[in-house]
Design an enzyme around this catalytic site. Structure first.
Site, mmCIF file in Angstrom:
data_model
loop_
_atom_site.group_PDB
_atom_site.id
_atom_site.type_symbol
_atom_site.label_atom_id
_atom_site.label_comp_id
_atom_site.label_asym_id
_atom_site.label_seq_id
_atom_site.Cartn_x
_atom_site.Cartn_y
_atom_site.Cartn_z
ATOM 1 N N SER A 81 0.842 -1.197 0.000
ATOM 2 C CA SER A 81 0.000 0.000 0.000
ATOM 3 C C SER A 81 0.877 1.246 0.000
ATOM 4 O O SER A 81 1.726 1.422 0.877
ATOM 5 C CB SER A 81 -0.906 0.008 1.229
ATOM 6 O OG SER A 81 -1.567 1.258 1.307
ATOM 7 N N HIS B 20 -1.393 -0.847 -4.259
ATOM 8 C CA HIS B 20 -2.684 -0.439 -3.697
ATOM 9 C C HIS B 20 -2.596 1.051 -3.356
ATOM 10 O O HIS B 20 -1.708 1.484 -2.631
ATOM 11 C CB HIS B 20 -2.944 -1.281 -2.447
ATOM 12 C CG HIS B 20 -4.234 -1.017 -1.760
ATOM 13 N ND1 HIS B 20 -5.433 -1.585 -2.154
ATOM 14 C CD2 HIS B 20 -4.522 -0.264 -0.670
ATOM 15 C CE1 HIS B 20 -6.391 -1.191 -1.333
ATOM 16 N NE2 HIS B 20 -5.874 -0.386 -0.425
ATOM 17 N N ASP C 12 -4.688 4.301 -1.803
ATOM 18 C CA ASP C 12 -5.823 4.647 -0.943
ATOM 19 C C ASP C 12 -6.273 6.077 -1.182
ATOM 20 O O ASP C 12 -5.504 7.018 -0.963
ATOM 21 C CB ASP C 12 -5.407 4.500 0.525
ATOM 22 C CG ASP C 12 -5.246 3.043 0.904
ATOM 23 O OD1 ASP C 12 -6.225 2.297 0.796
ATOM 24 O OD2 ASP C 12 -4.128 2.658 1.301
ATOM 25 N N MET D 73 -8.811 8.990 -0.010
ATOM 26 C CA MET D 73 -9.631 9.371 1.148
ATOM 27 C C MET D 73 -10.178 10.776 0.943
ATOM 28 O O MET D 73 -9.449 11.663 0.514
ATOM 29 C CB MET D 73 -8.777 9.337 2.407
ATOM 30 C CG MET D 73 -8.079 8.014 2.622
ATOM 31 S SD MET D 73 -7.159 8.059 4.152
ATOM 32 C CE MET D 73 -6.269 6.504 4.045
ATOM 33 N N HIS E 177 -8.362 2.063 -4.110
ATOM 34 C CA HIS E 177 -9.360 1.881 -3.046
ATOM 35 C C HIS E 177 -10.004 3.235 -2.761
ATOM 36 O O HIS E 177 -9.349 4.143 -2.251
ATOM 37 C CB HIS E 177 -8.612 1.338 -1.812
ATOM 38 C CG HIS E 177 -9.456 1.086 -0.618
ATOM 39 N ND1 HIS E 177 -8.915 0.763 0.610
ATOM 40 C CD2 HIS E 177 -10.798 1.091 -0.441
ATOM 41 C CE1 HIS E 177 -9.881 0.580 1.487
ATOM 42 N NE2 HIS E 177 -11.029 0.787 0.884
ATOM 43 N N MET F 231 -12.057 5.282 -0.625
ATOM 44 C CA MET F 231 -12.715 5.498 0.680
ATOM 45 C C MET F 231 -13.406 6.844 0.607
ATOM 46 O O MET F 231 -12.920 7.855 1.125
ATOM 47 C CB MET F 231 -11.662 5.438 1.793
ATOM 48 C CG MET F 231 -11.207 4.022 2.085
ATOM 49 S SD MET F 231 -9.728 3.987 3.080
ATOM 50 C CE MET F 231 -8.519 4.118 1.793
ATOM 51 N N MET G 296 -12.448 -5.210 4.862
ATOM 52 C CA MET G 296 -11.538 -4.366 5.655
ATOM 53 C C MET G 296 -11.312 -4.998 7.020
ATOM 54 O O MET G 296 -12.265 -5.409 7.689
ATOM 55 C CB MET G 296 -12.129 -2.967 5.849
ATOM 56 C CG MET G 296 -12.104 -2.062 4.631
ATOM 57 S SD MET G 296 -10.463 -1.731 3.961
ATOM 58 C CE MET G 296 -9.649 -0.876 5.316
ATOM 59 N N ASP H 228 -7.401 -5.894 3.906
ATOM 60 C CA ASP H 228 -6.648 -4.635 3.946
ATOM 61 C C ASP H 228 -6.732 -4.086 5.368
ATOM 62 O O ASP H 228 -7.829 -3.859 5.882
ATOM 63 C CB ASP H 228 -7.293 -3.667 2.941
ATOM 64 C CG ASP H 228 -6.591 -2.318 2.857
ATOM 65 O OD1 ASP H 228 -5.467 -2.181 3.375
ATOM 66 O OD2 ASP H 228 -7.187 -1.402 2.256
HETATM 67 C C1 DX5 Z 1 -6.441 1.937 5.574
HETATM 68 C C2 DX5 Z 1 -6.054 1.686 4.139
HETATM 69 C C3 DX5 Z 1 -4.999 0.663 3.992
HETATM 70 C C4 DX5 Z 1 -3.695 1.001 4.659
HETATM 71 C C5 DX5 Z 1 -3.190 -0.263 5.267
HETATM 72 O O1 DX5 Z 1 -7.529 2.746 5.628
HETATM 73 O O2 DX5 Z 1 -7.178 1.268 3.383
HETATM 74 O O3 DX5 Z 1 -4.782 0.302 2.635
HETATM 75 O O4 DX5 Z 1 -2.722 1.516 3.798
HETATM 76 O O5 DX5 Z 1 -2.103 0.026 6.048
HETATM 77 P P1 DX5 Z 1 -1.458 -1.040 7.035
HETATM 78 O O6 DX5 Z 1 -1.053 -2.219 6.215
HETATM 79 O O7 DX5 Z 1 -0.304 -0.291 7.622
HETATM 80 O O8 DX5 Z 1 -2.498 -1.393 8.056
HETATM 81 ZN ZN ZN Z 2 -6.736 0.438 1.347
#
Ligand code: DX5
Ligand code: ZN
Length: 225
Positions: free
Chosen positions: A13, A38, A40, A42, A72, A74, A143, A177
């Site tokens: 990630s 991956h 993320d 947000m 991803h 979010m 998740m 994840d």
């Molecule tokens: C969290 C993200 C993850 C995050 C995971 O909201 O969706 O993808 O990067 O990080 P680790 O592996 O450090 O928990």
């Molecule tokens: Zn993620």
């Protein structure tokens, strides 16, 4: 019916990468033997944090064109951003089942953009919420932390959801994840997950390629389809 064994996918990630050396870290992931990166996204509404925009997906495409871009979302309104992310080079888009949009329509629209459509669900969301959409998505993300931040602790209470959906759909790609490390990855694979995202665990490794290979070997040994 006999089904093919699922391939194990390991996805570092980008959230755990060094922002000051983003291009170098993207290239390091591309050289590590990982299956995808991956990313993320947000929106400071669906989760209490902000991260990247589609321009970071374009950066990945420019730096390492061969590295698969797994995004991803979010976001409360992922439907407003499908085109910009697809245009930037996203190859999978994950929409949350808790988002505020018509998921039947948006999953279909994702596929029509030539992008793999995936659904994600939060730890507190019952697995039954995704069942009406399983035929319309290529992948399901369970998740294992409350989304928004890297470096959190894996919520083992989510494991039965993975087992339930694996039993129902032997063919589906199931991802975890959040809080994934050598021990929790094995628990997730034993419950039926075949795609594992790991941020802080992998980026802390002195050698990313060794970390990816080790995680893959452990999950291949533990996977129960
Ligand atoms: C969290 C993200 C993850 C995050 C995971 O909201 O969706 O993808 O990067 O990080 P680790 O592996 O450090 O928990
Ligand atoms: Zn993620």
């Amino acid at each position: 019916m006999k089904t093919m064994p699922k391939k194990i996918h390991i996805l570092p990630s980008l959230l755990a990468a060094d922002l000051g050396a983003l291009a170098a870290d993207i290239a390091r992931v591309a050289a590590s033997g990982a299956d995808a990166l991956h990313l993320d996204m947000m929106d400071a509404h669906f989760v209490p944090n902000l991260s990247y925009s589609p321009s970071v997906v374009s950066l990945v495409r420019r730096v390492s064109p061969g590295l698969y871009r797994h995004v991803h979302l979010m976001m409360t309104r992922p439907d407003l951003y499908l085109e910009p992310f697809a245009a930037a080079g996203a190859q999978t888009l994950q929409l949350h089942v808790e988002a505020d949009c018509d998921l039947h329509r948006e999953l279909a629209r994702t596929r029509a953009l030539g992008v793999r459509a995936a659904l994600a669900l939060n730890p507190e969301t019952p697995i039954e919420r995704v069942y009406p959409y399983l035929d319309e998505c290529d992948e399901l993300l369970v998740m294992t932390v409350h989304p928004g931040y890297g470096g959190q602790k894996f919520i083992a209470a989510c494991l039965p959801k993975i087992r339930a959906v694996r039993t129902r759909r032997p063919d589906l790609d199931i991802m975890v994840d959040g809080g994934v490390n050598a021990e929790t990855a094995v628990q997730a694979a034993a419950a039926g997950a075949n795609m594992l995202v790991a941020g802080s665990y992998l980026f802390k490794m002195p050698d990313l390629a060794v970390g990816v290979a080790d995680l893959r070997a452990r999950c291949e040994a533990a996977f129960v389809g």
